[in-house]
Write a protein that holds these residues in place. Structure first.
Motif, short mmCIF file in Angstrom:
data_model
loop_
_atom_site.label_atom_id
_atom_site.label_comp_id
_atom_site.label_asym_id
_atom_site.label_seq_id
_atom_site.Cartn_x
_atom_site.Cartn_y
_atom_site.Cartn_z
N VAL A 184 101.78 65.02 -66.40
CA VAL A 184 102.80 63.91 -66.05
C VAL A 184 102.49 63.30 -64.55
CG1 VAL A 184 104.96 62.84 -65.64
CG2 VAL A 184 104.34 64.38 -67.72
N ALA A 185 102.37 64.46 -63.33
CA ALA A 185 102.24 64.07 -62.27
C ALA A 185 100.88 63.31 -61.97
CB ALA A 185 102.32 65.40 -61.23
N ALA A 186 99.67 63.83 -62.65
CA ALA A 186 98.21 63.20 -62.61
C ALA A 186 98.35 61.88 -63.03
CB ALA A 186 97.55 63.95 -63.21
N GLY A 187 99.18 61.61 -64.40
CA GLY A 187 99.53 60.32 -64.88
C GLY A 187 100.00 59.28 -63.80
N ARG A 188 101.21 59.62 -62.95
CA ARG A 188 101.86 58.98 -62.24
C ARG A 188 100.93 58.63 -60.87
NH1 ARG A 188 107.28 62.96 -62.26
NH2 ARG A 188 108.06 62.12 -64.09
N LEU A 189 99.98 59.53 -60.61
CA LEU A 189 99.11 59.19 -59.55
C LEU A 189 98.03 58.43 -60.06
CD1 LEU A 189 99.27 62.77 -57.65
CD2 LEU A 189 100.09 60.51 -56.70
N TYR A 212 100.72 62.31 -70.60
CA TYR A 212 99.75 61.60 -69.71
C TYR A 212 99.20 60.33 -69.62
CZ TYR A 212 95.39 60.95 -67.04
OH TYR A 212 94.26 60.28 -66.13
N ARG A 213 98.99 59.98 -70.92
CA ARG A 213 98.64 58.39 -70.95
C ARG A 213 100.08 57.37 -70.54
NH1 ARG A 213 93.25 58.88 -71.26
NH2 ARG A 213 92.36 59.90 -73.06
N ALA A 214 101.13 57.99 -71.22
CA ALA A 214 102.26 57.31 -70.88
C ALA A 214 102.65 57.22 -69.39
CB ALA A 214 103.55 57.65 -71.73
N ALA A 215 102.59 57.97 -68.73
CA ALA A 215 102.62 58.10 -67.12
C ALA A 215 101.71 57.08 -66.63
CB ALA A 215 102.61 59.53 -66.71
N CYS A 216 100.38 57.34 -66.94
CA CYS A 216 99.33 56.31 -66.37
C CYS A 216 99.56 54.88 -66.57
CB CYS A 216 97.88 56.55 -66.96
SG CYS A 216 97.11 58.06 -66.68
N VAL A 217 100.14 54.44 -67.99
CA VAL A 217 100.80 53.08 -68.10
C VAL A 217 101.78 52.78 -67.37
CG1 VAL A 217 101.79 51.73 -70.02
CG2 VAL A 217 99.80 53.12 -70.47
N ALA A 218 102.81 53.74 -66.99
CA ALA A 218 104.01 53.20 -66.16
C ALA A 218 103.78 53.17 -64.69
CB ALA A 218 105.18 54.18 -66.55
N ALA A 219 102.52 53.81 -64.16
CA ALA A 219 102.32 53.91 -62.81
C ALA A 219 101.90 52.75 -62.41
CB ALA A 219 101.42 55.11 -62.37
N PRO A 220 102.05 52.35 -60.96
CA PRO A 220 101.37 51.29 -60.31
C PRO A 220 99.90 51.62 -60.24
CG PRO A 220 102.74 52.57 -58.79
CD PRO A 220 102.97 53.05 -59.98
N ASP A 221 99.12 50.20 -59.95
CA ASP A 221 97.72 50.60 -59.82
C ASP A 221 97.47 51.29 -58.40
OD1 ASP A 221 94.86 49.84 -59.86
OD2 ASP A 221 95.20 48.71 -58.12
N GLN A 222 96.55 52.23 -58.16
CA GLN A 222 96.42 52.88 -57.00
C GLN A 222 94.80 53.03 -56.96
OE1 GLN A 222 98.93 56.47 -56.98
NE2 GLN A 222 99.58 55.88 -59.16
N ARG A 223 94.34 52.06 -56.13
CA ARG A 223 92.92 52.11 -55.30
C ARG A 223 91.84 52.19 -56.48
NH1 ARG A 223 93.00 52.09 -50.02
NH2 ARG A 223 94.88 52.70 -49.08
N GLY A 224 92.02 51.19 -57.29
CA GLY A 224 90.79 50.98 -58.35
C GLY A 224 90.94 51.82 -59.61
N THR A 225 92.13 52.55 -60.03
CA THR A 225 92.25 53.23 -61.10
C THR A 225 92.91 52.52 -62.15
OG1 THR A 225 94.74 53.70 -60.33
CG2 THR A 225 92.98 55.44 -59.80
#
Length: 350
Positions: A184-189, A212-225
């Motif tokens: 989850v932490a990796a997704g948030r980052l 992990y996928r859900a955390a990625c979707v919810a996270a803000p964009d971070q330098r080209g990710t």
């Protein structure tokens, strides 16, 4: 699905006098993997143990791999981030990025073995927090932003690491041994995640990938990710002519490697006391059990047909890349033969 080659440090039986030959073998495998079209080559960070004696410095070895190859990605699997100043990580890997013309990627790890932290004894207790907090700093340094740190007098000074890398954005993963919160932490980052099939069921992995996928979707964009992320799983790999050959060739070296890893775990001061009390017989039984499990699910140990089914299953699970752990004790000729069969399989399942 992409297929990469991973070294995980199983040179425990090489002996100090053969380390030079081990490096030659690594270069041979890297050149072969590059020629056969594999996606990347991963090297670990290991310190002071019988397992992985030739891997104390991923950027030094990766510099050699960068100039020995032409197109394959050069990855750290992993940099133990709490052991290093982020400025040093950025500078070292920017050198490798230049030597490789922009082929670098890093997976960062919290570290786990207490002996490793002889290099940074004050960073052991809070190693997880240090790792996660340092990732945004590492990204900004890579992007060319200066940062403020204390200098030799203790006064703050603004510094910018050099040289400048080729890639504007540093491809990053977070390494996990299985903790769901790390996924989850990796997704948030919005980093990739570097996990393994070891010790996990298919259902366990499916749940972690979904979180992990859900955390990625919810996270803000971070330098080209992006919002999808990248799931890379390490799997023990030897594609044999048939299943019987795999059992015959891979059984003894893999069991020896697994037993040595259990002993390394037992030497960790933070280890479960029960692990330290295991007898040699109990350790051997655990290695036997693990080997049989790997043959049934979660590895690329088997005939081309067996491994094709496993690749299809992992792709259905949502895995983007398999990091094929090949250096668990097989001889170089067998490793290369298995690599050629894996390359043929890679083309067949596209």
């Amino acid at each position: 699905m992409d297929l990469s080659v991973m070294f995980f440090g199983a040179d425990s039986t090489a002996g100090e006098t053969r380390h030079a030959q081990t490096y030659e073998d690594i270069l041979t495998v890297a050149k072969t993997a590059d020629r056969l079209g594999f996606h990347a080559i991963w090297t670990p960070e290991r310190h002071f143990q019988q397992v992985g004696q030739v891997f104390p410095s991923p950027p030094v070895l990766s510099a050699a791999l960068a100039v020995a190859t032409e197109r394959i990605g050069i990855r750290a699997g992993s940099v133990v981030l709490p052991l290093h100043h982020p400025l040093r990580v950025a500078e070292d890997w920017a050198v490798v990025d230049n030597l490789s013309h922009g082929r670098v990627g890093l997976s960062v790890a919290t570290g786990w073995h207490s002996a490793d932290f002889t290099l940074a004894p004050g960073h052991y207790a809070d190693r997880r927090e240090r790792t996660l907090d340092t990732i945004p700093v590492l990204r900004s340094l890579w992007a060319g932003e200066s940062a403020e740190f204390p200098d030799g007098t203790g006064a703050p000074v603004s510094v910018l690491p050099q040289p400048r890398p080729v890639q504007e954005t540093l491809p990053l993963w977070v390494t996990t041994s299985g903790n769901p919160e790390t996924w989850v932490a990796a997704g948030r980052l919005r980093t990739g995640v570097l996990g393994a099939t070891v010790g996990q069921s298919r259902d366990d992995l499916a749940e972690k990938i979904a979180r992990y996928r859900a955390a990625c979707v919810a996270a803000p964009d971070q330098r080209g990710t992006d919002a999808h992320g990248r799931v890379t799983l390490m799997a023990h790999t030897y594609v044999g002519a048939d299943d019987a050959e795999v059992r015959r060739l891979a059984g003894a070296p893999l069991k020896t490697y697994l037993a040595s890893y259990v002993r390394q775990t037992a030497a960790n001061r933070s280890a479960d006391p029960g692990t330290a009390r295991l007898t040699d017989e109990q350790t051997a039984m655990l290695a036997d059990f693990a080997f049989e499990r790997y043959l049934s699910w979660g590895s690329l140990l088997g005939s081309p047909g067996h491994c094709a089914k496993m690749l299809a299953d992992l792709a259905e699970l949502g895995v983007d890349e398999i990091a094929c752990f090949i250096d668990f004790g097989l001889g170089l000729d067998d490793v290369l033969a298995g690599l050629h069969r894996l390359a043929e399989l890679k083309e067949a399942v596209r």
